[in-house]
Design a protein around this motif. Structure first.
Motif, PDB file in Angstrom:
ATOM      1  N   ILE A 183      16.249  -3.403  -2.051  1.00 38.19           N
ATOM      2  CA  ILE A 183      16.579  -2.863  -0.735  1.00 38.19           C
ATOM      3  C   ILE A 183      18.071  -2.992  -0.482  1.00 38.19           C
ATOM      4  CG2 ILE A 183      16.323  -3.283   1.742  1.00 38.19           C
ATOM      5  CD1 ILE A 183      13.378  -3.654   1.279  1.00 38.19           C
ATOM      6  N   ASP A 184      18.586  -4.193  -0.711  1.00 36.20           N
ATOM      7  CA  ASP A 184      20.026  -4.417  -0.625  1.00 36.20           C
ATOM      8  C   ASP A 184      20.336  -5.679  -1.420  1.00 36.20           C
ATOM      9  OD1 ASP A 184      19.479  -6.664   1.067  1.00 36.20           O
ATOM     10  OD2 ASP A 184      19.541  -5.373   2.830  1.00 36.20           O
ATOM     11  N   ARG A 185      21.569  -6.144  -1.314  1.00 35.69           N
ATOM     12  CA  ARG A 185      22.013  -7.271  -2.144  1.00 35.69           C
ATOM     13  C   ARG A 185      21.181  -8.541  -1.924  1.00 35.69           C
ATOM     14  NH1 ARG A 185      25.911 -11.346  -1.750  1.00 35.69           N
ATOM     15  NH2 ARG A 185      26.994 -11.798  -3.710  1.00 35.69           N
ATOM     16  N   GLN A 186      20.662  -8.742  -0.717  1.00 37.50           N
ATOM     17  CA  GLN A 186      19.941  -9.975  -0.405  1.00 37.50           C
ATOM     18  C   GLN A 186      18.444  -9.787  -0.202  1.00 37.50           C
ATOM     19  OE1 GLN A 186      22.284 -11.769   2.883  1.00 37.50           O
ATOM     20  NE2 GLN A 186      22.717 -13.355   1.378  1.00 37.50           N
ATOM     21  N   ASN A 187      17.936  -8.603  -0.491  1.00 34.56           N
ATOM     22  CA  ASN A 187      16.510  -8.357  -0.281  1.00 34.56           C
ATOM     23  C   ASN A 187      15.923  -7.590  -1.456  1.00 34.56           C
ATOM     24  OD1 ASN A 187      15.714  -9.221   2.647  1.00 34.56           O
ATOM     25  ND2 ASN A 187      17.736  -8.254   2.833  1.00 34.56           N
ATOM     26  N   ARG A 188      15.003  -8.253  -2.131  1.00 29.62           N
ATOM     27  CA  ARG A 188      14.278  -7.658  -3.246  1.00 29.62           C
ATOM     28  C   ARG A 188      12.811  -8.082  -3.132  1.00 29.62           C
ATOM     29  NH1 ARG A 188      15.808  -8.623  -9.564  1.00 29.62           N
ATOM     30  NH2 ARG A 188      13.830  -7.855 -10.387  1.00 29.62           N
ATOM     31  N   PRO A 189      12.104  -7.490  -2.170  1.00 29.67           N
ATOM     32  CA  PRO A 189      10.692  -7.857  -1.978  1.00 29.67           C
ATOM     33  C   PRO A 189       9.812  -7.271  -3.071  1.00 29.67           C
ATOM     34  CG  PRO A 189      11.279  -6.077  -0.514  1.00 29.67           C
ATOM     35  CD  PRO A 189      12.555  -6.478  -1.229  1.00 29.67           C
ATOM     36  N   GLU A 190       8.591  -7.780  -3.126  1.00 30.24           N
ATOM     37  CA  GLU A 190       7.618  -7.302  -4.115  1.00 30.24           C
ATOM     38  C   GLU A 190       6.360  -6.840  -3.400  1.00 30.24           C
ATOM     39  OE1 GLU A 190       4.837  -9.582  -7.109  1.00 30.24           O
ATOM     40  OE2 GLU A 190       6.870  -9.521  -7.928  1.00 30.24           O
ATOM     41  N   PRO A 191       6.273  -5.555  -3.054  1.00 29.01           N
ATOM     42  CA  PRO A 191       5.023  -5.057  -2.471  1.00 29.01           C
ATOM     43  C   PRO A 191       3.868  -5.237  -3.455  1.00 29.01           C
ATOM     44  CG  PRO A 191       6.803  -3.447  -2.232  1.00 29.01           C
ATOM     45  CD  PRO A 191       7.284  -4.508  -3.175  1.00 29.01           C
ATOM     46  N   ASP A 192       2.659  -5.310  -2.917  1.00 27.86           N
ATOM     47  CA  ASP A 192       1.492  -5.464  -3.789  1.00 27.86           C
ATOM     48  C   ASP A 192       1.254  -4.211  -4.624  1.00 27.86           C
ATOM     49  OD1 ASP A 192       0.563  -8.149  -3.144  1.00 27.86           O
ATOM     50  OD2 ASP A 192       0.255  -7.349  -1.140  1.00 27.86           O
ATOM     51  N   VAL A 193       1.486  -3.053  -4.027  1.00 28.96           N
ATOM     52  CA  VAL A 193       1.387  -1.774  -4.741  1.00 28.96           C
ATOM     53  C   VAL A 193       2.495  -0.876  -4.229  1.00 28.96           C
ATOM     54  CG1 VAL A 193      -0.052   0.252  -5.254  1.00 28.96           C
ATOM     55  CG2 VAL A 193      -1.135  -1.986  -4.955  1.00 28.96           C
ATOM     56  N   VAL A 194       3.151  -0.144  -5.134  1.00 29.37           N
ATOM     57  CA  VAL A 194       4.135   0.859  -4.723  1.00 29.37           C
ATOM     58  C   VAL A 194       3.824   2.179  -5.407  1.00 29.37           C
ATOM     59  CG1 VAL A 194       6.080  -0.656  -4.171  1.00 29.37           C
ATOM     60  CG2 VAL A 194       5.797   0.149  -6.505  1.00 29.37           C
ATOM     61  N   ILE A 216       7.951   5.910  -2.339  1.00 31.81           N
ATOM     62  CA  ILE A 216       7.298   6.830  -1.407  1.00 31.81           C
ATOM     63  C   ILE A 216       6.361   6.066  -0.469  1.00 31.81           C
ATOM     64  CG2 ILE A 216       5.817   8.884  -1.241  1.00 31.81           C
ATOM     65  CD1 ILE A 216       8.505   9.335  -2.672  1.00 31.81           C
ATOM     66  N   LEU A 217       5.695   5.052  -1.027  1.00 22.49           N
ATOM     67  CA  LEU A 217       4.721   4.257  -0.275  1.00 22.49           C
ATOM     68  C   LEU A 217       4.776   2.820  -0.746  1.00 22.49           C
ATOM     69  CD1 LEU A 217       2.057   3.795   1.428  1.00 22.49           C
ATOM     70  CD2 LEU A 217       0.792   4.583  -0.589  1.00 22.49           C
ATOM     71  N   ALA A 218       4.804   1.891   0.212  1.00 23.13           N
ATOM     72  CA  ALA A 218       4.699   0.460  -0.089  1.00 23.13           C
ATOM     73  C   ALA A 218       3.436  -0.064   0.579  1.00 23.13           C
ATOM     74  CB  ALA A 218       5.917  -0.296   0.422  1.00 23.13           C
ATOM     75  N   ILE A 219       2.647  -0.843  -0.172  1.00 23.90           N
ATOM     76  CA  ILE A 219       1.413  -1.420   0.360  1.00 23.90           C
ATOM     77  C   ILE A 219       1.494  -2.933   0.262  1.00 23.90           C
ATOM     78  CG2 ILE A 219      -1.103  -1.573   0.123  1.00 23.90           C
ATOM     79  CD1 ILE A 219      -1.053   1.178  -1.228  1.00 23.90           C
ATOM     80  N   GLU A 220       1.204  -3.598   1.378  1.00 30.54           N
ATOM     81  CA  GLU A 220       1.140  -5.057   1.399  1.00 30.54           C
ATOM     82  C   GLU A 220      -0.262  -5.476   1.811  1.00 30.54           C
ATOM     83  OE1 GLU A 220       3.334  -7.056   0.327  1.00 30.54           O
ATOM     84  OE2 GLU A 220       5.319  -6.120   0.566  1.00 30.54           O
TER      85      GLU A 220
END
Length: 199
Positions: A80-91, A112-116
């Motif tokens: 997402i940016d330098r300090q944010n790298r999340p891991e959605p359950d499904v993308v 296109i789609l992030a699922i948590e």
């Protein structure tokens, strides 16, 4: 020195200003599925059966109906940016974002789609923190799946272009029919363990 002190002393020490998205690939011995949120490492708790079955369900079902120019991937980080790298359950990502077998992340603009799937320890992240960040990254669709007494409840959101925030497009409990980001007709009652619980 106790076991907890030994474990604590081996934890990586964050640099001034916090970790960066690139650091996530370089820090040795991180637990699986470690995310970067606001420059801090977030370690995921052990998965429940509901969480595992739900992630499997969406990964498999969406993979079977997604257009050929899209890819469906589970448990994969996004930049997402330098300090944010999340891991959605499904993308669901554009196919051209998949570069090769050694790839460890996707750019947010390809998503296109992030699922948590909400876990006990991720409620505030999945309801508040992550959707805000996904919206700012202009990810057009976000689905949050809650455990409603052992049944899946899917809260679907779409990015509203004028405000740059998500707006709810429905809550689905037994059947999910949607036309975006592509046509789906999902029987949510199929999210269950193989065997029925003893009566």
């Amino acid at each position: 020195m106790g076991a907890s002190q030994v474990a604590a002393s081996s934890w990586p020490i964050p640099p001034e200003g916090g970790w960066t998205a690139d650091d996530l690939d370089r820090i040795p011995d991180l637990p699986p599925h470690t995310e970067l949120i606001d420059g801090s490492l977030v370690v995921v708790s052990p998965q429940t059966v509901f969480h595992s079955r739900t992630v499997d369900f969406f990964n498999e079902r969406l993979h079977s109906v997604a257009p050929e120019d899209l890819e469906v991937v589970r448990d994969f980080t996004i930049d997402i940016d330098r300090q944010n790298r999340p891991e959605p359950d499904v993308v669901v990502v554009r196919g051209d974002a998949v570069e090769g077998a050694e790839q460890t992340r996707f750019p947010a603009q390809a998503v296109i789609l992030a699922i948590e799937v909400v876990s006990e320890d991720s409620v505030s992240r999945d309801r508040e923190t992550k959707p805000l960040k996904y919206a700012r990254a202009k990810i057009p669709h976000y689905w949050r799946v809650e455990n409603a007494k052992g049944r899946a409840a899917v809260h679907a959101f779409e990015l509203e272009p004028t405000t740059g925030t998500y707006t709810s497009v429905g809550i689905f409990r037994e059947r999910m029919k949607a036309d975006v980001p592509f046509s789906v007709d999902l029987d949510l009652t199929q999210i269950r363990t193989r065997r029925s619980a003893p009566q």
